[in-house]
Design a protein around this motif. Sequence first.
Motif, PDB file in Angstrom:
ATOM      1  N   GLU A   1      36.450   1.548 101.044  1.00 33.35           N
ATOM      2  CA  GLU A   1      37.754   1.994 100.539  1.00 33.35           C
ATOM      3  C   GLU A   1      37.766   1.981  99.024  1.00 33.35           C
ATOM      4  N   THR A   2      38.424   2.995  98.427  1.00 32.34           N
ATOM      5  CA  THR A   2      38.538   3.091  96.980  1.00 32.34           C
ATOM      6  C   THR A   2      39.923   3.615  96.630  1.00 32.34           C
ATOM      7  N   TRP A   3      40.639   2.886  95.763  1.00 34.79           N
ATOM      8  CA  TRP A   3      41.877   3.422  95.214  1.00 34.79           C
ATOM      9  C   TRP A   3      41.496   4.393  94.117  1.00 34.79           C
ATOM     10  N   LYS A   4      42.063   5.590  94.167  1.00 40.76           N
ATOM     11  CA  LYS A   4      41.772   6.606  93.156  1.00 40.76           C
ATOM     12  C   LYS A   4      42.661   6.388  91.936  1.00 40.76           C
ATOM     13  N   GLU A   5      42.138   6.742  90.771  1.00 36.90           N
ATOM     14  CA  GLU A   5      42.883   6.578  89.528  1.00 36.90           C
ATOM     15  C   GLU A   5      44.081   7.511  89.449  1.00 36.90           C
ATOM     16  N   GLY A   6      45.098   7.038  88.741  1.00 38.61           N
ATOM     17  CA  GLY A   6      46.233   7.884  88.425  1.00 38.61           C
ATOM     18  C   GLY A   6      47.187   8.082  89.579  1.00 38.61           C
ATOM     19  N   LEU A   7      48.209   8.855  89.296  1.00 37.58           N
ATOM     20  CA  LEU A   7      49.195   9.210  90.315  1.00 37.58           C
ATOM     21  C   LEU A   7      48.707  10.413  91.077  1.00 37.58           C
TER      22      LEU A   7
END
Length: 141
Positions: A134-140
């Motif tokens: 799992e990876t949270w992506k940068e930005g909105l």
Amino acid sequence: MSDRVLVEEAPNALQPDELLKRLPTEGCGAVVSFIGITRETEGTETVLRLEFDAWKDRLTPVLSRLGNEAIVNFGVRFVALSHRTGAVGPQEPIVAIHVASPHRKEAFEACSWLIDELKKQAPIWKKEVTSAGETWKEGLG
């Protein structure tokens, strides 16, 4: 929300065709749509799903404001927007934008601007779940 901007919440499923059916087109000669879908791969990894979290109290007002800005800045007549929250599997729709305008050029420009600004301004966060983890992506957006 003005009567010229339709924002639909989509916590469980997004129906781009249903949203399009509700878009007014009086006085228009063009409708331009963008439908973003989940890819099956990211680099060499298989995408299992994307998970979208949103500041729900702010999402609809931000999308509505963007729709109204597109109407003013590009001279289009009507805008409909919707963005999924929760888990979205491969090939499922994430976001739908429909723009109705008297002329195609303005509709294309407004639609392109809307997806770019939505990704910059909408209070939505994306976690990508792949075969590697799992990876949270940068930005909105």
